[in-house]
Design a protein around this motif. Structure first.
Motif, mmCIF file in Angstrom:
data_model
loop_
_atom_site.group_PDB
_atom_site.id
_atom_site.type_symbol
_atom_site.label_atom_id
_atom_site.label_comp_id
_atom_site.label_asym_id
_atom_site.label_seq_id
_atom_site.Cartn_x
_atom_site.Cartn_y
_atom_site.Cartn_z
ATOM 1 N N PHE A 1 37.028 45.592 55.254
ATOM 2 C CA PHE A 1 35.949 45.572 56.248
ATOM 3 C C PHE A 1 35.392 44.163 56.393
ATOM 4 C CE2 PHE A 1 35.602 50.031 54.745
ATOM 5 C CZ PHE A 1 35.660 50.679 55.974
ATOM 6 N N GLU A 2 34.882 43.875 57.597
ATOM 7 C CA GLU A 2 34.102 42.648 57.787
ATOM 8 C C GLU A 2 33.062 42.904 58.871
ATOM 9 O OE1 GLU A 2 36.915 39.660 58.972
ATOM 10 O OE2 GLU A 2 37.086 40.419 61.018
ATOM 11 N N ALA A 3 31.952 42.214 58.763
ATOM 12 C CA ALA A 3 30.874 42.373 59.734
ATOM 13 C C ALA A 3 30.694 41.074 60.491
ATOM 14 C CB ALA A 3 29.576 42.750 59.024
ATOM 15 N N ASP A 4 30.415 41.170 61.781
ATOM 16 C CA ASP A 4 30.135 39.927 62.511
ATOM 17 C C ASP A 4 28.626 39.626 62.422
ATOM 18 O OD1 ASP A 4 28.793 41.474 64.384
ATOM 19 O OD2 ASP A 4 30.366 41.367 65.888
ATOM 20 N N GLU A 5 28.208 38.589 63.091
ATOM 21 C CA GLU A 5 26.807 38.156 62.954
ATOM 22 C C GLU A 5 25.816 39.223 63.442
ATOM 23 O OE1 GLU A 5 28.751 36.284 66.572
ATOM 24 O OE2 GLU A 5 29.242 36.738 64.484
ATOM 25 N N ASN A 6 26.301 40.140 64.316
ATOM 26 C CA ASN A 6 25.413 41.204 64.789
ATOM 27 C C ASN A 6 25.480 42.458 63.912
ATOM 28 O OD1 ASN A 6 24.707 39.666 67.138
ATOM 29 N ND2 ASN A 6 26.753 40.185 67.946
ATOM 30 N N GLY A 7 26.184 42.335 62.815
ATOM 31 C CA GLY A 7 26.269 43.499 61.929
ATOM 32 C C GLY A 7 27.261 44.543 62.405
ATOM 33 N N VAL A 8 28.079 44.174 63.400
ATOM 34 C CA VAL A 8 29.102 45.114 63.851
ATOM 35 C C VAL A 8 30.280 45.066 62.876
ATOM 36 C CG1 VAL A 8 30.711 45.707 65.691
ATOM 37 C CG2 VAL A 8 28.410 44.868 66.247
ATOM 38 N N VAL A 9 30.645 46.242 62.381
ATOM 39 C CA VAL A 9 31.688 46.332 61.364
ATOM 40 C C VAL A 9 33.040 46.586 62.005
ATOM 41 C CG1 VAL A 9 32.502 47.695 59.393
ATOM 42 C CG2 VAL A 9 30.070 47.152 59.627
ATOM 43 N N ARG A 10 34.057 45.908 61.516
ATOM 44 C CA ARG A 10 35.422 46.222 61.908
ATOM 45 C C ARG A 10 36.335 45.977 60.703
ATOM 46 N NH1 ARG A 10 38.652 43.596 65.670
ATOM 47 N NH2 ARG A 10 39.972 43.182 63.877
ATOM 48 N N VAL B 1 32.083 45.270 53.332
ATOM 49 C CA VAL B 1 30.695 45.074 53.776
ATOM 50 C C VAL B 1 29.784 46.028 52.994
ATOM 51 C CG1 VAL B 1 31.337 44.342 56.099
ATOM 52 C CG2 VAL B 1 30.905 46.760 55.642
ATOM 53 N N THR B 2 28.523 45.680 52.953
ATOM 54 C CA THR B 2 27.529 46.559 52.335
ATOM 55 C C THR B 2 27.082 47.617 53.351
ATOM 56 O OG1 THR B 2 25.662 45.264 53.102
ATOM 57 C CG2 THR B 2 26.687 44.584 51.008
ATOM 58 N N THR B 3 26.329 48.579 52.869
ATOM 59 C CA THR B 3 25.806 49.597 53.795
ATOM 60 C C THR B 3 24.825 48.974 54.788
ATOM 61 O OG1 THR B 3 24.108 50.140 52.165
ATOM 62 C CG2 THR B 3 26.080 51.507 52.163
ATOM 63 N N GLU B 4 24.335 47.766 54.449
ATOM 64 C CA GLU B 4 23.472 47.026 55.388
ATOM 65 C C GLU B 4 24.296 46.157 56.335
ATOM 66 O OE1 GLU B 4 19.951 47.342 55.172
ATOM 67 O OE2 GLU B 4 20.645 49.001 53.887
ATOM 68 N N HIS B 5 25.613 46.262 56.214
ATOM 69 C CA HIS B 5 26.536 45.517 57.085
ATOM 70 C C HIS B 5 26.528 44.017 56.820
ATOM 71 C CE1 HIS B 5 26.973 48.970 60.263
ATOM 72 N NE2 HIS B 5 27.058 49.386 59.027
ATOM 73 N N ASN B 6 26.393 43.664 55.552
ATOM 74 C CA ASN B 6 26.585 42.268 55.155
ATOM 75 C C ASN B 6 27.938 42.129 54.481
ATOM 76 O OD1 ASN B 6 23.996 41.357 56.015
ATOM 77 N ND2 ASN B 6 23.127 42.430 54.230
ATOM 78 N N ASN B 7 28.581 40.977 54.676
ATOM 79 C CA ASN B 7 29.887 40.751 54.067
ATOM 80 C C ASN B 7 29.758 40.561 52.569
ATOM 81 O OD1 ASN B 7 31.799 40.775 56.314
ATOM 82 N ND2 ASN B 7 30.543 39.085 57.099
ATOM 83 N N THR B 8 30.697 41.091 51.818
ATOM 84 C CA THR B 8 30.689 40.991 50.363
ATOM 85 C C THR B 8 32.107 41.264 49.859
ATOM 86 O OG1 THR B 8 29.680 41.858 48.330
ATOM 87 C CG2 THR B 8 30.077 43.438 50.085
ATOM 88 N N THR B 9 32.255 41.383 48.556
ATOM 89 C CA THR B 9 33.557 41.788 48.017
ATOM 90 C C THR B 9 33.353 42.965 47.070
ATOM 91 O OG1 THR B 9 33.401 40.270 46.151
ATOM 92 C CG2 THR B 9 34.515 39.446 48.133
ATOM 93 N N ILE B 10 34.448 43.661 46.772
ATOM 94 C CA ILE B 10 34.378 44.816 45.889
ATOM 95 C C ILE B 10 35.650 44.861 45.048
ATOM 96 C CG2 ILE B 10 35.453 46.455 47.483
ATOM 97 C CD1 ILE B 10 33.345 48.511 46.529
ATOM 98 N N LYS B 11 35.540 45.399 43.847
ATOM 99 C CA LYS B 11 36.692 45.529 42.953
ATOM 100 C C LYS B 11 36.577 46.917 42.306
ATOM 101 C CE LYS B 11 38.646 43.203 38.936
ATOM 102 N NZ LYS B 11 38.561 42.060 38.021
#
Lengths: 363, 363, 363, 363
Positions: free
Chosen positions: A265-274, B312-322
Motif C-alpha cells: 500500500f501507499e498513500a498520496d499527499e491527500n491520503g488516498v490509498v492505492r 499505510v496506517t489506518t490514518e493513511h500515512n505511509n509506513t512499513t510493516i514486518k
C-alpha cells in the motif's frame, strides 16, 4: 431450477435456441435508472450472429422488446422483461443431433439428466441463451454508471496468439476497432487470419477473454462465500465453453514468492490509498480495494467442428459424426460482450448489497 | 450476509479467529445419514495448525462438538450445529495490525467496507474460518458415500515444483503418505525442502491444489447459471488466498484445436458410455457426464511474511510493516482438506437438487 | 432445509429440545450496531420457562452466550452466533412419546417425513426452538431502533376473554405490568384466574396475540410476493401453535363495504400524510404507508393435556395417551416475545431491502 | 426484488397493468410433465375480466403464449416462459390517478417507496399481475396430479352471507356451477343478488375464499420457518386485497380447549392412520399429516368505489376522489382461481423439496 442468478439484482433467463424466443426478467433494478432501448440493442448487436465474417452466419436480427418495468425511459423498480424472438431456425441442420451425441457438447449430459432434450439447435445449452444475459448486463451497466464504474472486455489470447493489453488504459474504442475485439492491433490482425484459416479447415479454436472494471469503490464484495472473485468466477464460468477463471495475477501467482506477490500500500499527499502493484486484481479478502478489478476467462474451442469424430448414438452404439450448419470457428469475439455482461451483473448486485449493508448508518 | 452457501445442502459458518470460537450450521442434510464424530475430527485434524513442521505452529486442538441434528450416530434431517472453541490466541502478535494494513491482506478492504474490524487474529478473514467448512465437508462426504462418490485432493504444484498426479488413480493413502500432501513422493520431498528454506528466509510461497471426484453419476449439475464448474469455481475461489480455478484441461484448452480438445464418446459392449479423453473434466454443458470431475485451484503465497514491506496506517500515512507471529510459509498442505470440503459441499447440494428434479418421475 | 429465514437480515436457528443446546446464527446485521448482551438476555427471560406460575415449570436459565460477530458491544457486520445450553431435560417424562403419537403434535408428521425422530422433548418441534428466534429478534430490534421503530406485542384474547387494547398507545410497560402480558388490567386478572383453573383440570387453552410496530416509515415492503403482510404472515405462522394471521381489520374487513373499509388520506398543514382510519393495518399494496402496522396471531390450545385421549402407536395400533411433565396450560404469555421477535426480524430485513433498493439514488 | 417465489418450483412474474403485457417464468418444473396449453388457458379464463356480469367489464382475452420450456406437450425441465399481451387499456380512466392517491390503494405507498409510479392502470399493484400466478398455478397442478393431489377453491362468504361448504367433498363442478363460484347453490343466489345491488350503488364488498387440497401425502412441509401453513399463508396473503389467513379451525381454535381442539389419531384395520377431527387443517408441526389441507383467505372490499372520498394529491393537498372505469364490485369470484394457484405453487414446491430431502435414501 438454475436459470436465475444474483441476490438483489437478480436475473432469470429463459428460452431454447429453436422455439418461441429467448429472454430475461431483471428483478431488483432500482427505480429511476435511465434505461435506453438503443443501448441494450447495441450490446446485443455485439453478441449477434452474422456481425462479421469470422462468426456464425446464422441470420438473427436479435431485436429486443422491453415488455415491462420501464416508463418513459426510466426504470420503475419493478421487473424488466425483455424478449427476443427467434428467427432463423434451420432444424434440418440438426437432424443428426436427434440420434447422435455431439462430442464435448451437452447433448449426452442433458439426456442423462432430464430424459428429454430439445435436440434442435441445442436447446437451452446453445449460446443463444446468453441473449438474456447480455440484455440484463446492459441494465447492470446503467446502474453501475451511477457509481462511475466502467467495464471493458477484450480478447487477450486466441489459440497460441497472445496479445498485449494494459487493463489500466484499455478502452471500448480500442476493443471495437476490429472484429476480433482485440485491442492489440497487430495481434488482432494475426488472430483474424488464423481464425479464417481454422474455419477453412473445418476446425475450431478457443482463447482467453480479459475484462477490467475500473472505478469500483473500495468496500464492495463480501467475506467468506460470496467473495468478489468467487461471484465473478461463478458468473463467468457459467458462460458456455468457459473452463477456467483467474483474478489478478491468478495462476501466475503460484510462480512468485510472497515478497514478489504482495501488493504494497501507499498513500498520496491527500491520503488516498492505492497499491503499488495489482497482483490481487483489485480484490483482497473478497472485497474490492479500489484498484481496477482484472479477470481472465478461458474458453475452449467450439465443440462443433466440420470434421469426423467418434461418438455414440442415443441407443449407445458407436458411430461417427461430422458437424454441419453455421457455427463460430472461435467464440472469442462474441464472448467479449458476454463476459462484460456477467461482470456487470455481479458488480451491480454487490453495489446493491453494499447499500443494504450500510442500512441506516447515516440516519 | 454472505456466510451461507448451497441451495439445498446449505451451510452457514460463523466465528472470528480470536473470539468465542468458530463453527457451522449444516441445514439440509437428509435424515438417517451415518454421521461420525471421529470422521469429522479426522478431517479437522488434516486442516489443523501445528500438524507438522511446515505449517503454522499455533496450538489449536480444534476439538469439535456436535450440538444438534444427530441422534445415536444418525442425522435427524434437522440442522447440525458444530462448534470449535478458540484456544491459542496471542493478541499481542497482532498489536501492529490495529494501526497498519498488512499488504495483500483483507484489513484495508474490511475497514473500507464495515468501518470496524476485528483486527486481532484477522477476524473473519482468517483461514480459521475454514474450520466450519471442513466440518461441513465431512457431512457432505457422508452423504456422497451413499452414491459411491469419492473425493481426493492433492498438492500438484508448489512454487516452481510441479508434481505428476494421475487423477484417475490417486488415492487418499498416497496423499496422506507425506506432510506435503503431494502424492508424487519425489516431488513431495523437494517441496518439503523448499518450504523449509522459504520459511527460514521469512518469505512465503503458493501453489496449485488439484482435486478429483470419482463416481459422480451422469446428470448432476444444472444448465445456465449453476453449471457444475460454476458452482465448483465459486466454492473453491471463496477459499482464502485462492485466485484461480480451472476444470479439466482448463486454461490449457486454449492451446488446442477443437479436434484435439473434444472428448469423443465411446460405448462398451454393455452400452456403458464414456469419453476417450477427459479434457472437459467430467462436466459438459454444466452437467456431469460420468467421467471423473477434475479441478485445479491456484493459491497465492501467504500474505504475511517476516520481511519488511511498505504499507499505510489506518490514518493513511505511509509506513512499513514486518510480519510476526506463527504463520504458514505455504498454505498448500492445509488447503487440501479445504478444497475437498468445498467440492464435497457442492456435489452434495447437486445430489439433492437432482433428487428434487426427478420429483415424482417414478411414482 | 428450512431453518433459515430472511433475505438480507437472515437468521438460522438450530437445536433440539433435548440435546447440546439451541441457538441461532444471525447473518446480515449491519456493522456498528450497539448489541447488548443484557438486552438479549432480557428478551430471553420474557420467553423463559418458569418465569411465573402460569407457564411451564421446566427449570431452564436460558443463559445466552455470544460467540462471534460482536466486538466491544458493536456488531462487526459478520455473523452473530448465539448459544443457549440445554439444562433441565427429564427424558423420563417423554418415554411414552417414543412409541405413541401425541394428538395434534408433530410426532406423527415427523416420522412420516424423516423416518427418524428426536422423540425426547419434542426435538425440533418443541417451542424451545424459539430461543434462537427471540435472541435474533433482540438484534433486529437494535437495528430498528436506529429508525425509531418500536414494537409492542400483547395478549389480546385468551379463550373467550377478549381484552381491549389500543395499538396506537399500548406500551411495553403496560404489557409487562402483569404475568399474562395483557395491557387491559381487568381482563388480565380474569385471564390469570381462568388459566389457573384450566391448568388445574389438566386442560389447555389458546388465544390471540396482537402486535404493533410504530414508527415504520412509508415505503418499506415490496409489491407482489414479499408484501409486508405476506412476510409478516409467514413469520408469525411459522411459530409453534399459530394457526391464523390477520393484518389491520383482517377478517373483519369482510363484514364491511368499500365505503366503510377504505382508509381515506388526509394531509396536515405541513403536508404530512396520514389515513383517517387504519383498517389496512399500516400496509397498502404490500408496502408500509407510515401508519402503525397492526397484526394479530391466533394460537391454538397447547396440544399436551393431562387428560386421556385416543391415539395410535408408532406401529399404527389404536391406544390412548395422557400427557405428563411440565407444560404451559396456555402459551399466550410466552408467545408475546416470540411474536415481537418475528415482527422485528421481518421489519429489519425490509429495512435493509429498502436501503438496497435506493442504491446509489443519492450519489 | 420480490417478484419471485418458491424454493425449487420457482416462479417470477412481471408486467404492469398497462404496458407490453404480463407474464411469468416458471423455473424448476421437472421434465416430462404433460403441459397443456388448453388447461392453462382454461385457468386463465376463470380469472379473466368480463367472464360474467358481476366482474369488471374490461375486455381482455388473456390469450397465453408459451415461449419456452415445453416440447411436444412435455416439459423440458427448463424455464417455461408464458406471456399474455395487454389489450384493453383505457388510460383516460386513470387520468385522475396521476395526481391523486386512491384511498386504500397502493398509489401513495409506491410513490413513497420508488419515487416513480406507473399510474395508469395501477401498474404492478393491479390484480392483472395475477395472470402470471394463475398460469404458473396450472403448471403446478400438472405436477401435483402425478401425486394424486386435487385442489378445489370456493367462495365461502361474501359480505354477511356465509355459505356452507364441506371441504371433504366439494368438487370443481360444484364450484363452477355458478358465476359466484360458491358451491352452496342457495347462498350463491343470494350473493349474486347482493353483488348486483352493491355494484348499482357504486360500492364494493369483500369476503372469504376457502380452499382444500386433498390427496397430499403425509410428510410434505418443513419444520421451523417454512412450515406448510407459513408458506401457504405467505403465498395467499401476497394476493392483492388479501388481509387474513387461517388454516384448519384457525381463529376459531382460540374458542376451544385443548381437549376440544386436539385431533385424535385412529388407525383402521390396515394400519392406515387418520385423525377423527381435522382442526389442524391437515398440517401438524408444519408438516402434512395426510388429512385434507384446508385454508381460508379474507379479501377486503375492492378499494375503487364510485363514491366520493377524501384523499390527498401527490403534492399532499387535501382533495376528494371518485372512482371511474370498470372495476369488480367484489373480487371473490375471480379470487378463487388465484387462491388455488397459490396453494398449488406452494405444494408443488414442497413436493420437490420432499424429493430432495429423501435424496439417496433408496439407493
Amino acid at each position: 431450477m438454475s436459470s436465475s442468478t444474483g441476490r438483489l439484482f437478480r436475473i432469470t433467463t429463459w428460452g431454447e435456441s429453436h422455439g418461441g424466443g429467448v429472454g430475461v426478467v431483471v428483478d431488483g433494478c432500482p427505480p429511476r435508472i435511465a434505461i435506453s432501448l438503443e443501448q441494450i440493442q447495441l450490446e446485443l448487436d455485439r453478441r449477434r450472429p452474422g456481425q462479421s465474417s469470422i462468426v456464425t452466419q446464422r441470420k438473427e436480427s436479435d431485436t429486443v422488446d422491453i415488455l415491462s418495468g420501464v416508463l418513459d425511459g426510466l426504470s420503475l423498480g419493478t421487473p424488466i422483461s425483455m424478449v427476443v424472438r427467434n428467427e432463423d431456425q434451420r432444424s434440418r441442420d440438426y437432424d443428426e443431433m436427434r440420434d447422435k451425441y455431439r462430442p464435448s457438447h451437452a447433448d449426452y449430459a442433458y439426456d442423462e439428466k432430464y430424459g428429454i432434450r430439445a435436440w434442435s439447435g441445442g436447446g437451452r445449452s446453445s449460446a443463444r441463451e446468453t441473449v438474456g444475459r447480455v440484455a440484463a448486463g446492459a441494465v447492470a451497466k446503467a446502474i453501475l454508471s451511477r457509481f462511475g464504474v466502467e467495464i471493458v472486455g477484450y480478447v487477450e489470447k486466441v489459440h497460441h496468439i497472445l496479445a498485449s493489453v494494459d487493463p489500466n488504459t484499455v478502452s471500448m474504442v480500442d476493443v471495437e476497432s476490429n472484429v476480433v475485439r482485440c485491442p492489440d492491433p497487430q495481434k488482432a490482425e494475426e488472430i483474424l487470419t488464423h481464425i479464417e484459416a481454422i474455419r477453412k479447415e473445418g476446425n475450431s479454436i478457443g482463447g482467453i477473454v480479459g475484462c477490467v472494471a475500473r472505478g469500483v469503490p473500495a468496500g464492495w464484495g463480501e467475506p467468506v462465500f460470496d467473495k468478489l472473485e468467487a461471484d465473478l468466477g461463478k458468473a463467468v464460468l457459467s458462460l458456455p465453453a468457459c473452463k477456467g477463471f483467474e483474478i489478478g495475477a491468478g495462476f501466475g501467482l503460484t510462480d512468485l514468492t510472497g515478497l514478489q506477490a504482495n501488493d504494497e500500500f501507499e498513500a498520496d499527499e491527500n491520503g488516498v490509498v492505492r497499491t503499488r502493484s495489482n497482483n490481487s486484481g483489485g480484490v483482497q479478502g473478497g472485497i474490492s480495494n479500489g484498484m481496477p478489478i482484472v479477470i481472465r476467462a478461458a474458453f475452449k474451442p467450439t465443440a462443433t467442428i466440420m470434421m469426423e469424430q467418434h461418438t455414440v448414438t442415443t441407443e449407445h452404439n458407436n458411430t461417427t459424426i461430422k458437424g454441419r450448419g453455421r457455427h463460430d470457428p472461435c467464440v472469442l469475439p462474441r464472448a467479449v460482450p458476454m463476459v462484460e455482461a456477467m461482470v456487470a451483473i455481479v458488480l451491480a448486485d454487490h453495489a446493491l448489497r453494499q447499500s443494504a449493508m450500510l442500512c441506516g448508518t447515516s440516519t
